[in-house]
Design a protein around this motif. Structure first.
Motif, PDB file in Angstrom:
ATOM      1  N   ALA A  98       0.856  -1.196   0.000  1.00 49.44           N
ATOM      2  CA  ALA A  98       0.000   0.000   0.000  1.00 49.44           C
ATOM      3  C   ALA A  98       0.891   1.245   0.000  1.00 49.44           C
ATOM      4  CB  ALA A  98      -0.907  -0.006   1.239  1.00 49.44           C
ATOM      5  N   GLU A  99       0.284   2.424  -0.297  1.00 44.72           N
ATOM      6  CA  GLU A  99       1.048   3.659  -0.334  1.00 44.72           C
ATOM      7  C   GLU A  99       1.708   3.938   1.017  1.00 44.72           C
ATOM      8  OE1 GLU A  99      -1.841   3.162  -1.557  1.00 44.72           O
ATOM      9  OE2 GLU A  99      -2.037   4.060  -3.568  1.00 44.72           O
ATOM     10  N   ALA A 100       0.995   3.627   2.088  1.00 46.60           N
ATOM     11  CA  ALA A 100       1.553   3.867   3.418  1.00 46.60           C
ATOM     12  C   ALA A 100       2.790   3.010   3.653  1.00 46.60           C
ATOM     13  CB  ALA A 100       0.495   3.580   4.492  1.00 46.60           C
ATOM     14  N   ARG A 159       6.568   4.587   4.422  1.00 51.67           N
ATOM     15  CA  ARG A 159       7.250   4.277   5.675  1.00 51.67           C
ATOM     16  C   ARG A 159       8.501   3.420   5.493  1.00 51.67           C
ATOM     17  NH1 ARG A 159       1.774   2.395   8.430  1.00 51.67           N
ATOM     18  NH2 ARG A 159       0.858   4.433   8.907  1.00 51.67           N
ATOM     19  N   HIS A 160       8.472   2.472   4.559  1.00 49.83           N
ATOM     20  CA  HIS A 160       9.497   1.428   4.570  1.00 49.83           C
ATOM     21  C   HIS A 160      10.403   1.382   3.332  1.00 49.83           C
ATOM     22  CE1 HIS A 160       7.516  -0.104   8.110  1.00 49.83           C
ATOM     23  NE2 HIS A 160       6.375  -0.303   7.441  1.00 49.83           N
ATOM     24  N   PHE A 161       9.943   1.915   2.180  1.00 52.14           N
ATOM     25  CA  PHE A 161      10.705   1.680   0.957  1.00 52.14           C
ATOM     26  C   PHE A 161      12.103   2.281   1.039  1.00 52.14           C
ATOM     27  CE2 PHE A 161      11.872   2.395  -3.526  1.00 52.14           C
ATOM     28  CZ  PHE A 161      11.803   1.073  -3.960  1.00 52.14           C
ATOM     29  N   PHE A 162      13.073   1.405   0.848  1.00 53.17           N
ATOM     30  CA  PHE A 162      14.493   1.730   0.795  1.00 53.17           C
ATOM     31  C   PHE A 162      15.011   2.321   2.114  1.00 53.17           C
ATOM     32  CE2 PHE A 162      17.046   1.828  -3.312  1.00 53.17           C
ATOM     33  CZ  PHE A 162      16.493   0.619  -3.748  1.00 53.17           C
ATOM     34  N   GLN A 163      14.378   1.949   3.211  1.00 55.11           N
ATOM     35  CA  GLN A 163      14.835   2.424   4.510  1.00 55.11           C
ATOM     36  C   GLN A 163      15.918   1.512   5.090  1.00 55.11           C
ATOM     37  OE1 GLN A 163      13.752   5.405   5.859  1.00 55.11           O
ATOM     38  NE2 GLN A 163      12.888   5.532   3.785  1.00 55.11           N
ATOM     39  N   SER A 164      16.011   0.302   4.573  1.00 53.77           N
ATOM     40  CA  SER A 164      17.015  -0.640   5.110  1.00 53.77           C
ATOM     41  C   SER A 164      17.441  -1.596   3.997  1.00 53.77           C
ATOM     42  CB  SER A 164      16.425  -1.421   6.289  1.00 53.77           C
ATOM     43  OG  SER A 164      15.285  -2.146   5.873  1.00 53.77           O
ATOM     44  N   GLU A 165      18.475  -2.411   4.327  1.00 54.69           N
ATOM     45  CA  GLU A 165      18.955  -3.375   3.357  1.00 54.69           C
ATOM     46  C   GLU A 165      17.918  -4.503   3.202  1.00 54.69           C
ATOM     47  OE1 GLU A 165      21.848  -2.941   1.819  1.00 54.69           O
ATOM     48  OE2 GLU A 165      22.161  -1.100   2.945  1.00 54.69           O
ATOM     49  N   GLY A 166      17.848  -5.089   1.983  1.00 57.03           N
ATOM     50  CA  GLY A 166      16.974  -6.241   1.792  1.00 57.03           C
ATOM     51  C   GLY A 166      16.262  -6.227   0.455  1.00 57.03           C
ATOM     52  N   LEU A 167      15.404  -7.241   0.267  1.00 56.25           N
ATOM     53  CA  LEU A 167      14.623  -7.387  -0.962  1.00 56.25           C
ATOM     54  C   LEU A 167      13.248  -6.789  -0.733  1.00 56.25           C
ATOM     55  CD1 LEU A 167      14.024  -8.574  -3.802  1.00 56.25           C
ATOM     56  CD2 LEU A 167      13.371 -10.688  -2.640  1.00 56.25           C
ATOM     57  N   TYR A 168      12.884  -5.834  -1.598  1.00 55.02           N
ATOM     58  CA  TYR A 168      11.578  -5.177  -1.505  1.00 55.02           C
ATOM     59  C   TYR A 168      10.643  -5.816  -2.545  1.00 55.02           C
ATOM     60  CZ  TYR A 168      13.692  -1.696   1.530  1.00 55.02           C
ATOM     61  OH  TYR A 168      14.319  -1.078   2.565  1.00 55.02           O
ATOM     62  N   TRP A 169       9.509  -6.274  -2.054  1.00 51.05           N
ATOM     63  CA  TRP A 169       8.504  -6.904  -2.929  1.00 51.05           C
ATOM     64  C   TRP A 169       7.326  -5.938  -3.024  1.00 51.05           C
ATOM     65  CZ3 TRP A 169       8.939 -11.902  -5.046  1.00 51.05           C
ATOM     66  CH2 TRP A 169       7.820 -12.363  -5.765  1.00 51.05           C
ATOM     67  N   VAL A 170       7.199  -5.329  -4.223  1.00 46.19           N
ATOM     68  CA  VAL A 170       6.175  -4.306  -4.433  1.00 46.19           C
ATOM     69  C   VAL A 170       4.998  -4.933  -5.163  1.00 46.19           C
ATOM     70  CG1 VAL A 170       5.667  -2.033  -5.389  1.00 46.19           C
ATOM     71  CG2 VAL A 170       7.971  -2.546  -4.549  1.00 46.19           C
ATOM     72  N   THR A 171       3.830  -4.915  -4.512  1.00 50.25           N
ATOM     73  CA  THR A 171       2.651  -5.532  -5.109  1.00 50.25           C
ATOM     74  C   THR A 171       1.417  -4.904  -4.489  1.00 50.25           C
ATOM     75  OG1 THR A 171       1.564  -7.635  -5.623  1.00 50.25           O
ATOM     76  CG2 THR A 171       2.577  -7.445  -3.451  1.00 50.25           C
ATOM     77  N   GLY A 172       0.289  -5.533  -4.625  1.00 45.94           N
ATOM     78  CA  GLY A 172      -0.961  -5.017  -4.074  1.00 45.94           C
ATOM     79  C   GLY A 172      -2.132  -5.739  -4.676  1.00 45.94           C
ATOM     80  N   ARG A 173      -3.284  -5.098  -4.632  1.00 40.31           N
ATOM     81  CA  ARG A 173      -4.484  -5.684  -5.194  1.00 40.31           C
ATOM     82  C   ARG A 173      -4.993  -4.845  -6.354  1.00 40.31           C
ATOM     83  NH1 ARG A 173      -8.395  -7.746  -0.254  1.00 40.31           N
ATOM     84  NH2 ARG A 173      -6.954  -9.294   0.616  1.00 40.31           N
ATOM     85  N   GLY A 174      -5.286  -5.539  -7.459  1.00 42.08           N
ATOM     86  CA  GLY A 174      -5.884  -4.866  -8.600  1.00 42.08           C
ATOM     87  C   GLY A 174      -5.056  -3.709  -9.107  1.00 42.08           C
ATOM     88  N   LEU A 175      -5.735  -2.537  -9.338  1.00 40.53           N
ATOM     89  CA  LEU A 175      -5.067  -1.376  -9.910  1.00 40.53           C
ATOM     90  C   LEU A 175      -4.027  -0.815  -8.955  1.00 40.53           C
ATOM     91  CD1 LEU A 175      -8.143   0.436 -11.506  1.00 40.53           C
ATOM     92  CD2 LEU A 175      -6.375  -0.902 -12.670  1.00 40.53           C
ATOM     93  N   ALA A 206      -1.826  -2.416  -7.245  1.00 38.78           N
ATOM     94  CA  ALA A 206      -0.536  -3.063  -7.481  1.00 38.78           C
ATOM     95  C   ALA A 206       0.171  -2.426  -8.665  1.00 38.78           C
ATOM     96  CB  ALA A 206      -0.753  -4.557  -7.721  1.00 38.78           C
ATOM     97  N   ASN A 207      -0.571  -2.178  -9.708  1.00 41.93           N
ATOM     98  CA  ASN A 207       0.041  -1.583 -10.898  1.00 41.93           C
ATOM     99  C   ASN A 207       0.535  -0.162 -10.605  1.00 41.93           C
ATOM    100  OD1 ASN A 207       0.509  -1.926 -13.878  1.00 41.93           O
ATOM    101  ND2 ASN A 207      -0.732  -0.064 -13.904  1.00 41.93           N
ATOM    102  N   ARG A 208      -0.277   0.597  -9.806  1.00 42.98           N
ATOM    103  CA  ARG A 208       0.102   1.976  -9.472  1.00 42.98           C
ATOM    104  C   ARG A 208       1.365   2.003  -8.615  1.00 42.98           C
ATOM    105  NH1 ARG A 208      -4.386   3.315  -7.745  1.00 42.98           N
ATOM    106  NH2 ARG A 208      -4.094   3.113  -5.474  1.00 42.98           N
ATOM    107  N   LEU A 209       1.460   1.117  -7.632  1.00 48.69           N
ATOM    108  CA  LEU A 209       2.643   1.067  -6.782  1.00 48.69           C
ATOM    109  C   LEU A 209       3.898   0.697  -7.582  1.00 48.69           C
ATOM    110  CD1 LEU A 209       1.266  -0.636  -3.547  1.00 48.69           C
ATOM    111  CD2 LEU A 209       2.140   1.707  -3.755  1.00 48.69           C
ATOM    112  N   CYS A 210       3.750  -0.223  -8.520  1.00 48.25           N
ATOM    113  CA  CYS A 210       4.900  -0.629  -9.348  1.00 48.25           C
ATOM    114  C   CYS A 210       5.372   0.520 -10.232  1.00 48.25           C
ATOM    115  CB  CYS A 210       4.532  -1.846 -10.188  1.00 48.25           C
ATOM    116  SG  CYS A 210       4.360  -3.366  -9.207  1.00 48.25           S
ATOM    117  N   GLU A 211       4.422   1.281 -10.816  1.00 45.84           N
ATOM    118  CA  GLU A 211       4.808   2.408 -11.653  1.00 45.84           C
ATOM    119  C   GLU A 211       5.485   3.500 -10.815  1.00 45.84           C
ATOM    120  OE1 GLU A 211       4.784   2.773 -14.844  1.00 45.84           O
ATOM    121  OE2 GLU A 211       3.931   0.780 -15.208  1.00 45.84           O
TER     122      GLU A 211
END
Length: 782
Positions: free
Chosen positions: A59-61, A65-81, A83-88
């Motif tokens: 989700a946007e929240a 809060r969390h994107f690129f704040q620490s080392e690791g693998l980030y899995w960006v997804t969601g539900r329906g539209l 998910a696509n908006r978060l990926c873009e």
């Protein structure tokens, strides 16, 4: 396209997705086990499951809060539209910061990916995205070059573990006629059909010549045409004979089809049958056998010959027993020994079996009794000279066995009272299911006279006539004169002495002298039960005992098994002779001493090589016996001169016997439409004769369904056989030359017990003396 049912609740057929191999879509499709310090996976579909330990952005929240704040693998997804908006949003942020290289994977919609793999095959609308993802993950677990074939192999392998062919090889192998037949034999659940359609297209691309068969829209109908349940189209006929057994799913329909054909025209369909071209003969033959059993009037020699390769010895004898064989002529006194043996084994004994055992006549004397008396006359005249001929008299068997011992170990089974027909039946038990193989075919021998154990068996072992000064009525003492090997009685067999010696490879020769068969004739009191039930039971038991002995030897493949006998038994019930001469010592059908009673023939001691004069009942009667029926008639007596008492046999078997190829070439010359003769030349380099020959020639309609040949091809000989055809073929006007090539095969039995075939030599042909015709009508020029 038919709908694909996905869940077990909606159908009793298996669901494709329930049976897919367990593969984690996210773990496999990630494509890496080592994440960078910071890395990103974009999943705009929202279908994939993130791996354990990653940082999920759903989700946007979460992103703020969390994107690129620490080392690791980030899995960006969601539900329906979302998910696509978060990926873009993520992609744009990474582009601005020049970090697009941190995107290690962007998940694709599995439906789009499968569309590429499926090609012209539509993905069923009923498949959900989750199910499609599961299928895509399963396919990605296989080699990239052919994942669908590998998946089908895994899905169907367990269902056909006992199949006659490898199911994996069907899906992974190359196109061929054999391969096509195997594939058609596999009927898949409806849910698997889309995958099968993809595979069909791949096969068609691999082999354009077979493409139309692999792309059939109806596998079952093509299979039904190929095995002949449905009238085949020309393109199906072009495939030739279906190369496998009838598939289990079609056996019932196949049998019903042929049963209807046989019953519709009194078995005439069997006359039109060409076994070398017909699919499913393993089903047709037993069906025809049962119908012929129930309709004996439909049995013919030609029909039995066609079935002979598919029925066992007992089944063929059962058909023989339903119709009387031809009645032979009497045996002439001047007949040669070879011809006399042929008369006994091929004509008299089959007729005697019918007349005295299968359909016993109440007439006395029987027709076969009078025929037997003609043999008695022949024997009385011929025996004084024959008794010096080791090749026809039973004397020669011991020398034959001694010679075999020079080549390897021998188990010599001497079965007291085993006649010629009984010997044949015993061999059928020993050779069934390829347990043993005939090395030397059953050959006739004349028992040493008189046909009583104390004389005949002593002479069998010693190779001496009973007139010899060393004769004693003790077979054991006779065997000791051989000076080779060891003799075992039934008591020794029960004690395991023979078994122990075989295990230890103690001797070159093991002679099991058994009276199990003779004892049966001395104790039973019901002739029909003895002959129809107890006799086969004892013979089969002897076969099992012999097979057991072979297994005990440390080198069973080297062990030869010789079957021999001392005398046979008179067949059928016989009357007890009344007013018996009182000055004779009665012993079954013979007596010690001389009488002028016309009901007897006298064997002079000097002329017949005996220790004393012996009188033998000439007809079908007996002086006394061990066993009587309730009607006080005698069964199981011997000591006489009837053919079934005198003519016995010897044969040799081994675990494995090499069969050499039989050569068959057919040639002929004639004019179209006229009667003609072909010459079939058969070369048999084997040590056993070829019997029950049947010739099939594809180019000649009269021979396409088989031509029965009466001649036998002796061991080690080349024999020309004449084959008459009613009408020579006519060549078409456009045919070049006058030579018609012939194709087909010769079917036969090795010594009546083992089926064999030989394709016609490529040099087989007909020369057709045909006047050239242009094929044009003169009216065309007018």
């Amino acid at each position: 396209m038919a709908k694909i049912i996905l869940t077990a609740e909606r159908t009793n057929q298996p669901s494709l997705f329930e049976n897919l191999p367990l593969v984690s879509p996210s773990e496999f499709l990630l494509g890496t086990d080592k994440a960078q310090d910071k890395s990103v996976v974009l999943d705009p579909t929202g279908l994939y499951s993130p791996p354990v330990g990653c940082i999920e952005i759903r989700a946007e929240a979460d992103w703020i809060r969390h994107f690129f704040q620490s080392e690791g693998l980030y899995w960006v997804t969601g539900r329906g539209l979302q998910a696509n908006r978060l990926c873009e949003w993520t992609r744009e942020w990474l582009r601005v910061w020049n970090k697009l290289s941190l995107i290690v994977e962007e998940k694709q919609n599995p439906r789009s990916r499968l569309n590429t793999l499926f090609g012209s095959v539509s993905i069923p609308e009923e498949w959900t995205d989750e199910e499609i993802l599961k299928l895509a993950a399963a396919l990605d677990a296989y080699p990239l070059d052919n994942p669908v074939a590998h998946l089908l192999a895994d899905l169907t392998e367990d269902d056909r573990k006992n199949s006659e062919f490898s199911v994996r090889q069907v899906w992974l192998g190359s196109p061929s006629i054999q391969h096509l037949a195997q594939w058609l034999s596999i009927q898949l659940p409806e849910a698997y059909k889309p995958l099968e359609h993809i595979w069909q297209n791949q096969m068609a691309e691999s082999d354009p010549e077979l493409a139309e068969y692999y792309q059939t829209p109806d596998k079952l109908q093509l299979l039904q045409q190929w095995i002949g349940i449905i009238k085949p189209l020309a393109r199906v006929k072009a495939l030739g004979r279906f190369p496998l057994a009838v598939p289990d799913a079609l056996i019932g329909e196949f049998r019903s089809f042929w049963e209807h054909r046989f019953l519709l025209n009194e078995g005439n369909a069997l006359d039109e049958l060409a076994p070398n071209q017909q699919s499913g003969m393993e089903q047709i033959a037993p069906l025809a056998y049962n119908i012929l059993k129930n309709c004996p009037a439909w049995i013919t020699r030609e029909r039995k010959r066609k079935l002979s390769s598919y029925l066992n010895y007992q089944e063929l004898r059962e058909l023989d027993s339903l119709q009387p064989p031809p009645q032979p002529n009497r045996l002439e006194p001047n007949t040669s020994a070879k011809d006399a043996m042929q008369w006994v084994t091929e004509q008299y004994l089959p007729f005697r079996r019918w007349d005295a055992a299968i359909n016993p006549s109440s007439e006395r004397p029987r027709v076969s009794d009078r025929l037997a008396e003609s043999f008695v006359d022949w024997l009385l005249k011929s025996y004084p000279e024959l008794r010096f001929d080791n090749s026809i008299l039973n004397y020669g068997v011991a020398a034959f066995v001694q010679d075999l011992c020079q080549e390897g170990p021998v188990l010599w089974v001497v079965i007291d009272g085993l006649g010629w027909l009984d010997h044949q039946e015993l061999l059928s038990y020993l050779t069934r299911n390829h347990g043993l193989s005939i090395e030397t075919a059953l050959q006739p021998r004349i028992s040493i006279l008189p046909t009583k154990t104390e004389y005949a068996k002593w002479s069998l072992y010693t190779q001496l006539p009973p007139s010899h000064s060393t004769w004693v009525p003790d077979a054991g003492k006779g065997f000791s004169i051989m000076g080779l090997g060891k003799r075992y009685t039934d008591r020794d067999y029960k004690r395991g002495t023979l078994h122990k010696d075989l295990k230890q490879n103690a001797y070159k020769l093991y002679c099991w002298d058994t009276d199990k068969f003779d004892h049966l004739y001395h104790t039973e009191q019901d002739w029909q039960n003895l002959y129809q039930v107890q006799r086969p039971y004892v013979l089969e038991g002897l076969a099992r005992n012999i097979e057991y002995c072979i297994k005990l030897h440390p080198h069973p493949e080297q062990l030869r098994i010789v079957i021999a006998s001392d005398h046979g038994q008179i067949m059928g019930e016989v009357e007890q002779l009344t007013n018996r001469p009182k000055d004779l010592d009665w012993k079954g059908r013979m007596a010690i001493g001389k009488t002028d009673d016309p009901r007897f023939v006298v064997l002079d001691a000097e002329r017949y090589g005996l220790p004393h004069d012996i009188s033998v009942v000439k007809g079908a009667a007996s002086l006394n016996a061990f066993s009587y029926t309730e009607k006080n008639v005698i069964i199981g007596s011997h000591g006489g001169l009837f053919p079934e008492e005198v003519v016995i046999g010897v044969s040799v078997l081994r675990q494995v016997t090499l069969r050499l190829a039989v050569q068959a070439i057919c040639r002929g010359e004639g004019e179209p439409g006229n009667l003609g003769t072909l010459t079939l030349t058969v070369k048999n380099l084997n040590r056993v004769p070829l019997t029950q020959l049947c010739l099939y020639i594809n180019e000649l309609p009269a021979l396409k369904s088989g031509y029965a040949i009466e001649e036998e091809i002796p061991a080690g000989q080349e024999v020309p056989v004449s084959v008459v055809i009613a009408s020579f073929p006519e060549l078409p006007p456009s045919y070049e030359g006058n030579q018609l090539a012939l194709t087909g095969e010769l079917r036969f039995q090795f010594a009546d017990l083992e089926s064999g075939t030989a394709s016609l030599d490529t040099e087989s042909h007909l020369i057709v003396k045909q006047i050239f015709r242009s094929g044009l009508d003169i009216d065309e020029f007018l």
